[in-house]
Design an enzyme around this catalytic site. Structure first.
Site, PDB file in Angstrom:
ATOM      1  N   GLU A  55     126.559 -28.893  81.412  1.00  0.00           N
ATOM      2  CA  GLU A  55     125.915 -27.723  82.021  1.00  0.00           C
ATOM      3  C   GLU A  55     124.433 -28.071  82.174  1.00  0.00           C
ATOM      4  OE1 GLU A  55     127.376 -24.150  82.033  1.00  0.00           O
ATOM      5  OE2 GLU A  55     125.616 -23.756  83.290  1.00  0.00           O
ATOM      6  N   VAL A  73     126.994 -25.841  86.424  1.00  0.00           N
ATOM      7  CA  VAL A  73     127.938 -26.816  85.864  1.00  0.00           C
ATOM      8  C   VAL A  73     127.972 -28.100  86.701  1.00  0.00           C
ATOM      9  CG1 VAL A  73     130.355 -27.113  85.127  1.00  0.00           C
ATOM     10  CG2 VAL A  73     129.312 -24.858  85.064  1.00  0.00           C
ATOM     11  N   VAL A  74     128.172 -29.224  86.033  1.00  0.00           N
ATOM     12  CA  VAL A  74     128.347 -30.506  86.726  1.00  0.00           C
ATOM     13  C   VAL A  74     129.766 -31.005  86.448  1.00  0.00           C
ATOM     14  CG1 VAL A  74     127.485 -32.866  87.009  1.00  0.00           C
ATOM     15  CG2 VAL A  74     125.881 -31.038  86.416  1.00  0.00           C
ATOM     16  N   LYS A  82     127.335 -31.248  91.356  1.00  0.00           N
ATOM     17  CA  LYS A  82     126.474 -30.263  90.710  1.00  0.00           C
ATOM     18  C   LYS A  82     126.653 -28.945  91.466  1.00  0.00           C
ATOM     19  CE  LYS A  82     122.439 -31.835  88.923  1.00  0.00           C
ATOM     20  NZ  LYS A  82     121.000 -32.119  88.776  1.00  0.00           N
ATOM     21  N   THR A 127     120.485 -27.346  84.259  1.00  0.00           N
ATOM     22  CA  THR A 127     119.535 -26.266  84.503  1.00  0.00           C
ATOM     23  C   THR A 127     120.049 -25.318  85.585  1.00  0.00           C
ATOM     24  OG1 THR A 127     117.969 -28.083  84.271  1.00  0.00           O
ATOM     25  CG2 THR A 127     117.048 -25.921  84.773  1.00  0.00           C
ATOM     26  N   TYR A 128     120.772 -25.877  86.565  1.00  0.00           N
ATOM     27  CA  TYR A 128     121.171 -25.063  87.725  1.00  0.00           C
ATOM     28  C   TYR A 128     122.629 -24.635  87.705  1.00  0.00           C
ATOM     29  CZ  TYR A 128     116.968 -27.536  88.918  1.00  0.00           C
ATOM     30  OH  TYR A 128     115.723 -28.070  88.873  1.00  0.00           O
ATOM     31  N   ASP A 139     109.669 -34.384  85.784  1.00  0.00           N
ATOM     32  CA  ASP A 139     110.561 -34.124  84.650  1.00  0.00           C
ATOM     33  C   ASP A 139     111.152 -35.442  84.142  1.00  0.00           C
ATOM     34  OD1 ASP A 139     111.737 -32.553  82.741  1.00  0.00           O
ATOM     35  OD2 ASP A 139     113.359 -31.838  84.018  1.00  0.00           O
TER      36      ASP A 139
HETATM   37  P1  AMP Z   1     121.828 -31.805  84.835  1.00  0.00           P
HETATM   38  O1  AMP Z   1     122.157 -30.621  85.671  1.00  0.00           O
HETATM   39  O2  AMP Z   1     121.229 -32.922  85.652  1.00  0.00           O
HETATM   40  O3  AMP Z   1     120.992 -31.475  83.629  1.00  0.00           O
HETATM   41  O4  AMP Z   1     123.194 -32.393  84.283  1.00  0.00           O
HETATM   42  C1  AMP Z   1     124.058 -31.720  83.405  1.00  0.00           C
HETATM   43  C2  AMP Z   1     125.051 -32.708  82.807  1.00  0.00           C
HETATM   44  O5  AMP Z   1     125.754 -33.418  83.825  1.00  0.00           O
HETATM   45  C3  AMP Z   1     124.408 -33.773  81.932  1.00  0.00           C
HETATM   46  O6  AMP Z   1     125.240 -33.996  80.820  1.00  0.00           O
HETATM   47  C4  AMP Z   1     124.365 -34.994  82.814  1.00  0.00           C
HETATM   48  O7  AMP Z   1     124.450 -36.163  82.047  1.00  0.00           O
HETATM   49  C5  AMP Z   1     125.585 -34.818  83.693  1.00  0.00           C
HETATM   50  N1  AMP Z   1     125.324 -35.425  85.005  1.00  0.00           N
HETATM   51  C6  AMP Z   1     124.379 -35.035  85.897  1.00  0.00           C
HETATM   52  N2  AMP Z   1     124.401 -35.821  86.985  1.00  0.00           N
HETATM   53  C7  AMP Z   1     125.366 -36.752  86.770  1.00  0.00           C
HETATM   54  C8  AMP Z   1     125.865 -37.888  87.517  1.00  0.00           C
HETATM   55  N3  AMP Z   1     125.369 -38.205  88.712  1.00  0.00           N
HETATM   56  N4  AMP Z   1     126.874 -38.618  86.976  1.00  0.00           N
HETATM   57  C9  AMP Z   1     127.385 -38.307  85.775  1.00  0.00           C
HETATM   58  N5  AMP Z   1     126.957 -37.285  85.012  1.00  0.00           N
HETATM   59  C10 AMP Z   1     125.962 -36.500  85.498  1.00  0.00           C
END
Ligand code: AMP
Length: 323
Positions: free
Chosen positions: A26, A31-32, A47, A28-29, A140
């Site tokens: 999860e 779920v991924v 994302k 800032t914006y 950031d």
């Molecule tokens: P974020 O929104 O960038 O903070 O990402 C949230 C979660 O998703 C974190 O655990 C990241 O490691 C994972 N994540 C973000 N982008 C990627 C990506 N391109 N590939 C794999 N995991 C990702």
């Protein structure tokens, strides 16, 4: 206010192109997800960004991230493969990355040699140099925003806070106590900046005076670093941006040309999978007390007129893309 998104930036397209797999985390914006691109067979990370009130179209943060990422194509910058709206959410499709630098640092089974650290430093600076060449500030930079692929390649991610350099009408958000806390941590590690070190500091918007704390020797924070590494760090940690080393100068620093040479990224060890390493995240630094704020935030001393930071509420989304 415009209700639709620039079709060049975000194409509407069938959501069934991507087969959703597990949740990666999860952010800032929102779920991924991990997903498979059925068109290419490639593993991707999607994302999902909540758009809130659909009538208002995409928010500035999302638009900014799309636009910046579209422009920033570099081996050390995460690739934005696709972007599409669906059911009140914006989906950003990124290349999938195995892990991130925070997981590498926290993995007790991975010993980082000086050559490995140099390799991560170089990849980070290369990505950042490209941003700066395009007049973009990341804003950031932190280990969990430095993603690492299966071949060890490091890529800068999450440009949600990035801004275009020098744009006269960029906006500032009024962040609160978390910024103050963060400044306290920085001052505790690097000493409270003094006007003799950084004369323009007191003219910063929302300048806050902190209790003076002297800088501990940098060597005490990085006991294992070489003299070259420490010299580069000291130059990068210089408070006054006019006196600070530029990214170009940093990449030309003798740290990168002196022995040992940086490890080839394919030879860097990465953790088996992220998520295995949810151990305590409290560092020694966090446990100490930060310097005290002497004057409260909100005491505005602007270098530019406040009108420069106003957001025109009637502005169309298309115009807003320039933020
Ligand atoms: P974020 O929104 O960038 O903070 O990402 C949230 C979660 O998703 C974190 O655990 C990241 O490691 C994972 N994540 C973000 N982008 C990627 C990506 N391109 N590939 C794999 N995991 C990702």
């Amino acid at each position: 206010m415009s209700k639709s998104v620039d079709t060049d930036t975000v194409r509407k397209q069938p959501v069934d192109r991507y087969l959703k797999r597990q949740v990666l985390g999860e952010g800032t914006y929102g779920v991924v997800y991990k997903a498979i691109d059925t068109l290419t067979g490639q593993t991707v990370a999607i994302k999902k960004i909540r758009l809130g009130n659909q009538k208002e179209g995409l928010n500035f943060t999302a638009l900014r991230e799309i636009k910046l990422l579209k422009e920033l194509k570099h081996p050390n910058i995460i690739e934005l493969i696709d972007a599409f709206p669906d059911k009140g959410n914006l989906h950003l499709v990124f290349e999938y990355m195995q892990t991130d630098l925070e997981a590498v640092i926290r993995d007790r089974n991975i010993f980082l040699s000086p050559a490995d650290i140099k390799s991560y430093m170089l990849m980070t600076l290369r990505g950042l140099a490209f941003c700066h060449k395009k007049w973009v500030l990341h804003r950031d930079m932190k280990p969990n925003n430095l993603l690492i692929g299966d071949k060890g390649q490091l890529k800068l991610a999450d440009f949600g806070l990035a801004r275009i350099f020098g744009s006269p009408d960029r906006r500032f958000t009024h962040q609160g106590s978390s910024d103050i806390d963060q400044l306290g941590k920085i001052f505790q590690a690097l000493g409270t900046p003094r006007p003799s070190q950084w004369a323009d500091m007191v003219y910063l918007p929302e300048y806050v005076e902190f209790q003076y704390v002297p800088a501990p020797p940098l060597r005490s924070l990085f006991p294992m670093a070489s003299d070259d590494a420490l010299d580069l760090l000291a130059k990068m940690f210089t408070y006054d941006p006019r006196a600070r080393i530029s990214i170009q100068q940093a990449m030309e620093h003798r740290y990168f040309s002196s022995a040992p040479p940086p490890t080839d990224p394919t030879k860097l060890r990465i953790p088996a999978s992220k998520g295995d390493l949810l151990e305590s995240k409290v560092s020694d630094l966090n446990q100490q007390e930060s310097p005290t704020v002497l004057s409260p935030p909100g005491k505005l001393r602007r270098v530019m007129g406040p009108e420069a930071f106003d957001i025109n509420r009637n502005q169309s989304i298309d115009d807003a893309e320039d933020y």
